[in-house]
Write a protein that holds these residues in place. Sequence first.
Motif, PDB file in Angstrom:
ATOM      1  N   TYR A 183       0.909  -1.151  -0.051  1.00 51.13           N
ATOM      2  CA  TYR A 183      -0.058  -0.096  -0.112  1.00 51.13           C
ATOM      3  C   TYR A 183       0.746   1.367   0.007  1.00 51.13           C
ATOM      4  CZ  TYR A 183      -4.552  -2.368   0.697  1.00 51.13           C
ATOM      5  OH  TYR A 183      -5.665  -3.026   0.544  1.00 51.13           O
ATOM      6  N   LEU A 184       1.970   1.258   0.764  1.00 57.61           N
ATOM      7  CA  LEU A 184       2.565   2.488   0.897  1.00 57.61           C
ATOM      8  C   LEU A 184       3.523   2.711  -0.373  1.00 57.61           C
ATOM      9  CD1 LEU A 184       3.896   2.452   4.446  1.00 57.61           C
ATOM     10  CD2 LEU A 184       1.750   3.430   3.777  1.00 57.61           C
ATOM     11  N   SER A 185       3.725   1.854  -1.100  1.00 50.98           N
ATOM     12  CA  SER A 185       4.484   2.131  -2.712  1.00 50.98           C
ATOM     13  C   SER A 185       3.628   2.946  -3.418  1.00 50.98           C
ATOM     14  CB  SER A 185       4.739   0.638  -3.173  1.00 50.98           C
ATOM     15  OG  SER A 185       3.494   0.005  -3.594  1.00 50.98           O
ATOM     16  N   TYR A 186       2.183   2.871  -3.237  1.00 49.90           N
ATOM     17  CA  TYR A 186       1.294   3.722  -4.033  1.00 49.90           C
ATOM     18  C   TYR A 186       1.275   5.198  -3.305  1.00 49.90           C
ATOM     19  CZ  TYR A 186      -0.503  -0.327  -6.450  1.00 49.90           C
ATOM     20  OH  TYR A 186      -0.406  -1.507  -7.275  1.00 49.90           O
ATOM     21  N   LEU A 187       1.886   5.451  -2.221  1.00 55.22           N
ATOM     22  CA  LEU A 187       1.909   6.634  -1.625  1.00 55.22           C
ATOM     23  C   LEU A 187       3.392   6.961  -1.645  1.00 55.22           C
ATOM     24  CD1 LEU A 187      -0.603   6.164   1.430  1.00 55.22           C
ATOM     25  CD2 LEU A 187      -1.042   7.395  -0.742  1.00 55.22           C
ATOM     26  N   HIS A 188       3.953   6.602  -2.559  1.00 57.85           N
ATOM     27  CA  HIS A 188       5.379   7.103  -3.085  1.00 57.85           C
ATOM     28  C   HIS A 188       6.437   6.910  -1.544  1.00 57.85           C
ATOM     29  CE1 HIS A 188       3.422   8.689  -6.329  1.00 57.85           C
ATOM     30  NE2 HIS A 188       2.819   9.726  -5.527  1.00 57.85           N
ATOM     31  N   MET A 189       6.232   5.730  -0.998  1.00 56.86           N
ATOM     32  CA  MET A 189       7.081   5.303   0.133  1.00 56.86           C
ATOM     33  C   MET A 189       8.061   4.254  -0.447  1.00 56.86           C
ATOM     34  SD  MET A 189       6.460   4.334   4.084  1.00 56.86           S
ATOM     35  CE  MET A 189       6.198   6.086   4.597  1.00 56.86           C
ATOM     36  N   GLY A 190       9.146   4.257  -0.460  1.00 56.86           N
ATOM     37  CA  GLY A 190       9.978   2.913  -0.997  1.00 56.86           C
ATOM     38  C   GLY A 190       9.787   1.867  -0.244  1.00 56.86           C
ATOM     39  N   HIS A 191      10.279   0.543  -0.821  1.00 54.67           N
ATOM     40  CA  HIS A 191      10.325  -0.770  -0.364  1.00 54.67           C
ATOM     41  C   HIS A 191      11.076  -0.591   0.954  1.00 54.67           C
ATOM     42  CE1 HIS A 191      10.472  -5.242  -0.680  1.00 54.67           C
ATOM     43  NE2 HIS A 191      11.518  -5.118   0.173  1.00 54.67           N
ATOM     44  N   GLU A 192      12.130  -0.037   1.118  1.00 57.25           N
ATOM     45  CA  GLU A 192      13.029  -0.177   2.254  1.00 57.25           C
ATOM     46  C   GLU A 192      12.203   0.548   3.435  1.00 57.25           C
ATOM     47  OE1 GLU A 192      15.186  -1.979  -0.727  1.00 57.25           O
ATOM     48  OE2 GLU A 192      14.387   0.109  -0.666  1.00 57.25           O
ATOM     49  N   GLN A 193      11.777   1.689   3.083  1.00 61.75           N
ATOM     50  CA  GLN A 193      11.175   2.778   4.117  1.00 61.75           C
ATOM     51  C   GLN A 193       9.801   2.028   4.490  1.00 61.75           C
ATOM     52  OE1 GLN A 193      10.870   5.955   0.733  1.00 61.75           O
ATOM     53  NE2 GLN A 193      11.325   7.294   2.528  1.00 61.75           N
ATOM     54  N   ALA A 194       9.249   1.288   3.763  1.00 61.57           N
ATOM     55  CA  ALA A 194       7.871   1.038   4.423  1.00 61.57           C
ATOM     56  C   ALA A 194       8.189  -0.487   5.139  1.00 61.57           C
ATOM     57  CB  ALA A 194       7.027   0.453   3.192  1.00 61.57           C
ATOM     58  N   LEU A 195       9.383  -1.297   4.595  1.00 63.28           N
ATOM     59  CA  LEU A 195       9.624  -2.409   5.391  1.00 63.28           C
ATOM     60  C   LEU A 195      10.317  -2.006   6.455  1.00 63.28           C
ATOM     61  CD1 LEU A 195       9.800  -5.614   5.292  1.00 63.28           C
ATOM     62  CD2 LEU A 195      12.139  -5.573   4.125  1.00 63.28           C
ATOM     63  N   ALA A 196      11.160  -1.187   6.663  1.00 63.37           N
ATOM     64  CA  ALA A 196      11.657  -0.614   8.039  1.00 63.37           C
ATOM     65  C   ALA A 196      10.479  -0.246   8.886  1.00 63.37           C
ATOM     66  CB  ALA A 196      12.617   0.588   7.790  1.00 63.37           C
ATOM     67  N   LEU A 197       9.439   0.738   8.652  1.00 65.39           N
ATOM     68  CA  LEU A 197       8.585   0.901   9.543  1.00 65.39           C
ATOM     69  C   LEU A 197       7.742  -0.343   9.960  1.00 65.39           C
ATOM     70  CD1 LEU A 197       6.720   3.205  10.736  1.00 65.39           C
ATOM     71  CD2 LEU A 197       5.569   3.568   8.659  1.00 65.39           C
TER      72      LEU A 197
END
Length: 314
Positions: free
Chosen positions: A261-275
Amino acid sequence: MLQIVFTVGILFWLLHNTNWQELGQRFAALRPLWFVAAVLSYAMNLSVSAIRWRIILMAMERSAPMLWLLRLNWVGAYFNQVLPGSVSGDVIRAWYTRHQTHSMPLALAAVFGDRFMGLGALIAIAAVAFVLGGARVGLLPQMGWTIRILVFAYVLIVFLILSPLLNFLEKFAGRLGEKLHDIRLGMAALLRHRLALGGTIVLSFVVQFFSILTFWLLARALGEAPDAVAIWVVWPVISLFLALPISFAGWGLREGLMVFYLSYLHMGHEQALALSLLLGFTVVLTSLPGALLWIGLHRHHQAPLDLKTPPASR
């Protein structure tokens, strides 16, 4: 075993496609004060939900000491993290309050009612935020249908709890049907108790506010500024999916949905996974005191009834 296979499979796929150096850098840049604030926020989530649980018991004309329920809430949170199934800790909470309710089905009704009210608040938050989100929510694939299905399913369950239509089917289920009938009647008592219902609704929104606040604080701890849609739509919807017993303590499922979901809000793979990983770690860390609170619990699990409870309601 299926939950473990699902969890390991999703995590393996996500981590296989991860830039480990970038992921490590994000954790290395963790801001401690924001992280501590997130832990305290989740602790408030557990504390306030214990108050809601007590109100639900009172609606069923039962009661238990507040400190006892608070202790069991932490114990339940811990076992939700270390046992398979998304409601393992809830069943344990019911087991240790069966003496206050004088009935295991009624104890289950109180615990499931507590969980059910929390899910309802999440659905309401996500639905309202989706309607008010404008063009931003349009970036999320099939989110509109997902929320519509969740709202419909919740309303249907409320109808079935209050409706006598299930009486006919429960009669053919033998002793299991009798227990399910008792659980349904217990939850119906809450839904028909206007004062208790109003109190649990308000507290449910407070509980979910702390859940959303925890999400935002952890994002800030990683130096992220998540989109408002991520805070008010994506995270509540993901939290609802985590109630499904298809992964071990939500691991894997949470990470997969967050990255998707966050990839569609312009958050990268590593950013979303870390969160997502930090969210899981925070829940485990905050729930760990439940292991200590569980030690010796069996020696005095018949907690005294609240002395303020009138004899007729015992």
